[in-house]
Design a protein around this motif. Sequence first.
Motif, short mmCIF file in Angstrom:
data_model
loop_
_atom_site.label_atom_id
_atom_site.label_comp_id
_atom_site.label_asym_id
_atom_site.label_seq_id
_atom_site.Cartn_x
_atom_site.Cartn_y
_atom_site.Cartn_z
N GLY A 1 0.77 9.84 -5.09
CA GLY A 1 1.25 11.12 -4.56
C GLY A 1 2.25 11.78 -5.49
N ALA A 2 3.20 10.99 -6.00
CA ALA A 2 4.20 11.52 -6.92
C ALA A 2 3.58 11.96 -8.24
CB ALA A 2 5.28 10.48 -7.18
N LEU A 3 2.61 11.17 -8.71
CA LEU A 3 1.93 11.50 -9.97
C LEU A 3 1.16 12.81 -9.84
CD1 LEU A 3 1.38 10.53 -12.84
CD2 LEU A 3 -0.63 9.30 -11.96
N PHE A 4 0.54 13.02 -8.71
CA PHE A 4 -0.23 14.26 -8.49
C PHE A 4 0.70 15.48 -8.48
CE2 PHE A 4 -1.80 17.48 -5.51
CZ PHE A 4 -3.00 17.81 -6.12
N VAL A 5 1.78 15.39 -7.72
CA VAL A 5 2.70 16.53 -7.60
C VAL A 5 3.43 16.79 -8.92
CG1 VAL A 5 4.77 17.40 -6.43
CG2 VAL A 5 3.03 16.16 -5.13
N ALA A 6 3.94 15.73 -9.55
CA ALA A 6 4.68 15.90 -10.80
C ALA A 6 3.76 16.35 -11.93
CB ALA A 6 5.36 14.58 -11.18
N GLY A 7 2.54 15.82 -11.95
CA GLY A 7 1.59 16.25 -12.98
C GLY A 7 1.23 17.72 -12.86
N ALA A 8 1.02 18.17 -11.62
CA ALA A 8 0.71 19.58 -11.40
C ALA A 8 1.89 20.46 -11.81
CB ALA A 8 0.37 19.81 -9.92
N ALA A 9 3.11 20.01 -11.51
CA ALA A 9 4.30 20.77 -11.87
C ALA A 9 4.47 20.84 -13.39
CB ALA A 9 5.53 20.14 -11.24
N MET B 1 0.82 -1.21 0.00
CA MET B 1 0.00 0.00 0.00
C MET B 1 0.86 1.27 0.00
SD MET B 1 -2.87 1.47 -0.11
CE MET B 1 -4.02 0.12 0.09
N GLN B 2 2.01 1.21 0.70
CA GLN B 2 2.88 2.38 0.76
C GLN B 2 3.41 2.76 -0.62
OE1 GLN B 2 5.37 2.46 4.20
NE2 GLN B 2 6.97 3.70 3.21
N TRP B 3 3.70 1.75 -1.45
CA TRP B 3 4.16 2.02 -2.81
C TRP B 3 3.05 2.62 -3.66
CZ3 TRP B 3 9.05 1.83 -4.71
CH2 TRP B 3 10.02 1.21 -3.91
N VAL B 4 1.83 2.15 -3.45
CA VAL B 4 0.69 2.68 -4.21
C VAL B 4 0.46 4.14 -3.86
CG1 VAL B 4 -1.81 2.50 -4.56
CG2 VAL B 4 -0.42 0.43 -4.39
N GLY C 1 9.68 10.16 -6.81
CA GLY C 1 8.76 10.32 -5.70
C GLY C 1 8.21 9.00 -5.21
N THR C 2 7.96 8.08 -6.15
CA THR C 2 7.47 6.75 -5.78
C THR C 2 8.48 6.01 -4.92
OG1 THR C 2 6.17 6.61 -7.82
CG2 THR C 2 6.65 4.54 -6.68
N VAL C 3 9.74 6.06 -5.32
CA VAL C 3 10.80 5.39 -4.56
C VAL C 3 10.99 6.04 -3.20
CG1 VAL C 3 13.28 4.88 -4.51
CG2 VAL C 3 11.98 4.57 -6.63
N TYR C 4 10.97 7.37 -3.17
CA TYR C 4 11.18 8.09 -1.92
C TYR C 4 10.13 7.70 -0.87
CZ TYR C 4 14.89 11.49 -2.99
OH TYR C 4 16.09 12.08 -3.26
N PHE C 5 8.88 7.56 -1.31
CA PHE C 5 7.82 7.23 -0.34
C PHE C 5 7.70 5.71 -0.16
CE2 PHE C 5 3.62 6.79 1.51
CZ PHE C 5 3.55 7.89 2.35
N GLY C 6 7.81 4.96 -1.26
CA GLY C 6 7.63 3.52 -1.17
C GLY C 6 8.73 2.85 -0.38
N ALA C 7 10.00 3.20 -0.65
CA ALA C 7 11.11 2.60 0.06
C ALA C 7 11.46 3.36 1.34
CB ALA C 7 12.35 2.55 -0.85
N GLY C 8 10.93 4.58 1.45
CA GLY C 8 11.20 5.40 2.63
C GLY C 8 9.93 5.64 3.44
#
Length: 267
Positions: free
Chosen positions: A9-17, A1-4, A35-42
């Motif tokens: 989250g990364a898609l939302f921020v990067a898409g807006a940017a 779930m953390q990776w999802v 962003g996916t790696v930062y949150f999923g693995a972190g």
Amino acid sequence: MQWVIGVFGALFVAGAAYFKGSLSLSGMFAAVLMGTVYFGAGNAFWFGILLLFFISSSLLSKLRAEHKEELERSYAKTGRRDAGQVFANGGLGMLFVLLNAVYPLPAWELLFVGVMATVTADTWATECGTLSRKPPRSILNGKRLPTGASGGVSLPGTLAAAAGGLLIGIASWILQQLPRMTGESLAVLAAAGLLGGLVGAFADSLLGATVQKMNRCTVCGREVESEVHCGLPTAHARGWRWMSNDAVNALSSIAGGAVALLIGGLI
């Protein structure tokens, strides 16, 4: 779930940017992966620092953007970050996230703080320093340089670098409290962010003044980073041909990370 959660989250921020013009298409895809790696693995600590750097830097790039438009023509990369810039700024941090996931050590967190403090300090220094009314001075000999010149430093830019690094250090301590991580004290992280960021930012200027690849415009004679200026290809002027702006960012980040790690061992 953390990776999802990380993906969305990364898609939302990067898409807006991307739609705001802060990222190119390649930059958006790179930011989603990162962003996916930062949150999923972190966790919130790693992802939050990345987000703080990205949002603050993007907002500062829009500050008096019309004033910076002419200067950007001399840069190898513009304010619209591509994949190369995204990985140059956050790729080393992503490595520390993965290393910490495989073999957790406090050292990875300190190195991460130093790296992110460096890229934040350097970006803040550039964005604020170019708005200074006084021209920058060479980090090598103190001579006046044109605004935006590689290797130039200014008082507003230095103060901005200090503020950016300190912000990362303080934010790191705050974010460590959310997942109840056992990390360094506020004093250590604040010092690591401040000094790591400043050393990294000055290392960036030093490399820019000495070994970074610089070109000369064949029309106006100005020394620039870009391959094209005044509508024509530029000619190599100085520096190592492989030492691009992205390479300089990566090396200065290593310097900032090393300083943060050293501070963690001394305080």
